[in-house]
Design an enzyme around this catalytic site. Structure first.
Site, PDB file in Angstrom:
ATOM      1  N   ASP A  37      51.968  30.538  20.017  1.00 23.77           N
ATOM      2  CA  ASP A  37      51.726  30.082  21.862  1.00 23.77           C
ATOM      3  C   ASP A  37      52.646  31.289  22.525  1.00 23.77           C
ATOM      4  OD1 ASP A  37      51.604  28.798  24.474  1.00 23.77           O
ATOM      5  OD2 ASP A  37      51.071  26.612  23.100  1.00 23.77           O
ATOM      6  N   THR A  78      48.051  26.955  27.347  1.00 25.13           N
ATOM      7  CA  THR A  78      47.536  26.912  26.521  1.00 25.13           C
ATOM      8  C   THR A  78      46.015  26.441  26.276  1.00 25.13           C
ATOM      9  OG1 THR A  78      49.383  26.547  25.479  1.00 25.13           O
ATOM     10  CG2 THR A  78      48.614  24.467  23.886  1.00 25.13           C
ATOM     11  N   ASN A  99      45.015  23.026  31.605  1.00 29.69           N
ATOM     12  CA  ASN A  99      45.558  22.098  30.862  1.00 29.69           C
ATOM     13  C   ASN A  99      45.265  20.812  31.299  1.00 29.69           C
ATOM     14  OD1 ASN A  99      46.692  24.365  29.073  1.00 29.69           O
ATOM     15  ND2 ASN A  99      48.901  23.845  29.440  1.00 29.69           N
ATOM     16  N   LYS A 160      51.415  20.566  19.890  1.00 28.88           N
ATOM     17  CA  LYS A 160      50.200  20.074  20.929  1.00 28.88           C
ATOM     18  C   LYS A 160      49.215  19.291  21.216  1.00 28.88           C
ATOM     19  CE  LYS A 160      52.966  24.037  24.160  1.00 28.88           C
ATOM     20  NZ  LYS A 160      52.291  24.684  25.458  1.00 28.88           N
ATOM     21  N   ARG A 162      46.378  19.233  22.549  1.00 27.74           N
ATOM     22  CA  ARG A 162      45.809  20.096  22.985  1.00 27.74           C
ATOM     23  C   ARG A 162      46.063  21.568  22.040  1.00 27.74           C
ATOM     24  NH1 ARG A 162      49.336  19.828  26.749  1.00 27.74           N
ATOM     25  NH2 ARG A 162      50.863  21.968  27.837  1.00 27.74           N
ATOM     26  N   ASP A 308      56.210  28.360  22.210  1.00 28.78           N
ATOM     27  CA  ASP A 308      56.622  28.402  24.229  1.00 28.78           C
ATOM     28  C   ASP A 308      57.281  27.356  24.980  1.00 28.78           C
ATOM     29  OD1 ASP A 308      54.461  28.267  26.334  1.00 28.78           O
ATOM     30  OD2 ASP A 308      54.668  26.383  25.672  1.00 28.78           O
ATOM     31  N   HIS A 312      59.021  28.743  27.295  1.00 29.99           N
ATOM     32  CA  HIS A 312      59.380  28.943  29.354  1.00 29.99           C
ATOM     33  C   HIS A 312      61.108  28.086  29.356  1.00 29.99           C
ATOM     34  CE1 HIS A 312      55.325  27.562  30.710  1.00 29.99           C
ATOM     35  NE2 HIS A 312      55.070  27.462  29.021  1.00 29.99           N
ATOM     36  N   ASP A 355      47.710  32.208  22.633  1.00 28.87           N
ATOM     37  CA  ASP A 355      47.131  31.807  23.723  1.00 28.87           C
ATOM     38  C   ASP A 355      46.899  31.813  24.628  1.00 28.87           C
ATOM     39  OD1 ASP A 355      49.250  30.863  23.499  1.00 28.87           O
ATOM     40  OD2 ASP A 355      48.963  28.523  24.065  1.00 28.87           O
ATOM     41  N   HIS A 356      48.206  33.208  25.230  1.00 30.67           N
ATOM     42  CA  HIS A 356      48.549  33.877  26.300  1.00 30.67           C
ATOM     43  C   HIS A 356      49.916  34.109  26.362  1.00 30.67           C
ATOM     44  CE1 HIS A 356      51.805  30.212  26.806  1.00 30.67           C
ATOM     45  NE2 HIS A 356      50.496  29.128  27.286  1.00 30.67           N
TER      46      HIS A 356
END
Length: 557
Positions: A37, A78, A99, A160, A162, A308, A312, A355-356
């Site tokens: 992530d 994500t 999301n 996560k 998701r 991730d 952040h 995912d990014h």
């Protein structure tokens, strides 16, 4: 004698062809998908000299690396990322447009995997009320399950929800994610009524609680983290209970502060310990579900989310992020070693992607004379509401505004005003604000066929039934400022985010490694949606039903 020799040679030749054909037509016993992530492509080589020999380096030096791999849509989040990798298509088709997104039917924002019809399995909390109900397309895992008449297994693991649910598709045997309230892995009644005994035993180890007694120190001396900024910078968020964003992170001490708000387990997943949990859980799944050890091809989806969460908070120039990748390198090396031992190195294919990616902290860029900034969108949206009221009369013209603007279509119809007219008025009004680069309407995205530029990515993320009315693109290296007041403040300038269609958010690694994968690389532009079709060709499967990507040809030459 000559005739005998010719016959023998012909026999051997045919046997060789037969063996080669059998090898080519024999799919691997296990496919392992690793999503990291928020992993930027440059992390592979920025930290290369710091990595060990058997993690990222092994994947690069023995596998196939797509150097110019990108997401071909926005928003780069994500949920859409995980769905796109495994369905082989974009949000326009698989329906996971964010999301979270606003729905007119419920008049509220929903989570991309929320499902009130199911319940938590594994705890008494509400954190398991999730399923793939909102996913509109099949995944490569779904196709594998159907092709095997449901004998193949599909298991997914992530911090996560998701990150676990969307890769598994609608037919996964199991998806497990982290309960932030208990520090354990859970699932939902969509998959099962009771956790398997091996998951219960894993949870009984209480690894999260053990991690909260430990301290996160850098893996190497601080002086060796030459690819990152100083340990103490103004660009990083500060954990509660600390005065600076610096090592060490004494979780025994910090957890007492976070426990006052019942948030102590958030510390675990914002650190390398979160990746350790996922890796250990994945290995237990391989062992106990006997993945790749039967007659059918199985699939395991692993998503490392902690990169991730920390990314952040600290940003890509931080020692914390670099340290997390050096530790993840070791986790991946251990996973590869376990696969070699348990499944056999010639019996599995592993792919790694993200995912990014992510933008550098805009304030860091500004301080180094690189363009960037922050857009106080709450203020912009407030002014938009005032403008529409002044122009069209009193009323709630905007139902919701976030990544896109949802207009009150019912009110517009009642006032006998054309929807396209109000869309264009709102789009034109937003264009005046600093940081907003371009605006588009849903009518634009529905009516036209865009093939190039940012707008083509915007269109691929647009789902006619789920998306809003007005869309905007920020300038390069700009982020929304989502402070409670809407204004830009000190905390706004700490940490970073993603979501755009610019290269810093779209450029991610794609690596294939394992059985039948020759070492190589390509600088051809490859899209993330090409992964699922590539796997389908390797496994001799029908393509996922909405797939728009193409197989990566270099892997079949």
């Amino acid at each position: 004698m000559k005739e005998y020799t010719k016959l023998l040679l012909l026999t051997l030749l045919l046997a060789g062809i037969t063996v080669q054909a059998q090898t080519q037509n024999s799919p691997p016993k296990l496919v392992v998908g690793i999503m990291v992530d928020q992993m930027r492509y440059d992390y592979l080589f920025r930290y290369y000299d710091q990595y060990g020999k058997n993690g990222f380096k092994k994947l690069i030096n023995k596998g196939f690396l797509a150097k110019n791999a990108h997401y071909n849509y926005t928003p780069t989040y994500t949920g859409p990322g995980h769905a796109s990798v495994y369905t082989g298509t974009t949000p326009a088709n698989h329906g996971i447009i964010g999301n979270r997104w606003y729905t007119r039917e419920k008049n509220r924002t929903i989570n991309c995997v929320e499902d009130s019809s199911v319940k938590t399995v594994g705890s008494n909390t509400h954190r398991g009320a999730n399923s793939p109900v909102n996913l509109l397309a099949t995944t490569v895992g779904d196709q594998l399950r159907m092709a095997s008449n449901w004998r193949a297994k599909m298991v997914s693991v992530s911090i996560k929800n998701r990150g676990a649910i969307l890769p598994g598709g609608k037919t996964a045997n199991a998806a497990y994610w982290y309960d932030y309230s208990t520090g354990q892995f859970i699932t939902s009644t969509y998959y099962m009524k009771k956790l398997p005994s091996w998951v219960e035993n894993f949870n009984k180890q209480k690894l999260s609680d053990k991690f909260l007694t430990q301290t996160w120190n850098p893996l190497k001396p601080i002086s060796q983290y030459r690819e990152s900024s100083a340990d103490n910078t103004p660009y990083e968020q500060i954990f509660r209970g600390k005065k600076t964003p610096t090592f060490p992170y004494n979780f025994a001490k910090l957890s007492k502060v976070y426990a006052k708000q019942e948030a102590q387990y958030h510390l675990v997943v914002a650190s390398p310990f979160g990746n350790t949990l996922v890796q250990k859980m994945a290995i237990e799944a391989i062992n106990n579900e006997k993945l790749g050890q039967g007659k059918e091809t199985d699939m395991l989806a692993i998503s490392f989310s902690s990169t991730d969460i920390a990314g952040h908070a600290f940003g890509p120039q931080s020692i914390e992020v670099e340290d997390m990748y050096l530790r993840l390198d070791r986790e991946i090396a251990e996973l590869i070693a376990h696969l070699d031992k348990k499944v056999g190195q010639d019996n599995y294919v592993l792919f790694l992607t993200a995912d990014h990616a992510v933008l550098g902290v805009p304030q860091y860029l500004l301080d180094h004379r690189i363009a960037g900034g922050y857009a106080p969108l709450r203020i912009y949206f407030s002014k938009l509401k005032e403008h529409l009221t002044k122009k069209y009369g009193k009323g709630k013209w905007v139902l919701h505004a976030g990544d896109q603007v949802f207009l009150n279509r019912k009110l517009i119809k009642e006032r006998n005003i054309g929807l396209e007219k109000v869309q264009r008025e709102a789009a034109h009004f937003l264009l005046q604000f600093e940081g907003i680069y371009k605006t588009y309407t849903a009518t634009d995205l529905h009516r036209n066929n865009y093939t190039h530029g940012i707008v083509s990515k915007l269109q691929k993320g647009y789902n006619q039934k789920r998306s809003g009315d007005v869309f905007f693109v920020l300038k390069p290296a700009w982020l929304p400022a989502w402070s409670s007041t809407g204004r830009i403040n000190k905390r706004t300038k700490q940490g970073t985010s993603h979501g755009s269609g610019y290269n810093y958010d779209t450029h991610v690694p794609i690596i294939f490694y394992g059985a039948g994968i020759d070492h190589g690389s390509s600088v051809r532009r490859i899209h993330i949606t090409d992964i699922a079709p590539t796997l389908a060709m390797m496994l001799h499967l029908q393509l996922p039903n909405a797939a728009t990507g193409q197989p990566i040809e270099e892997l079949f030459d």
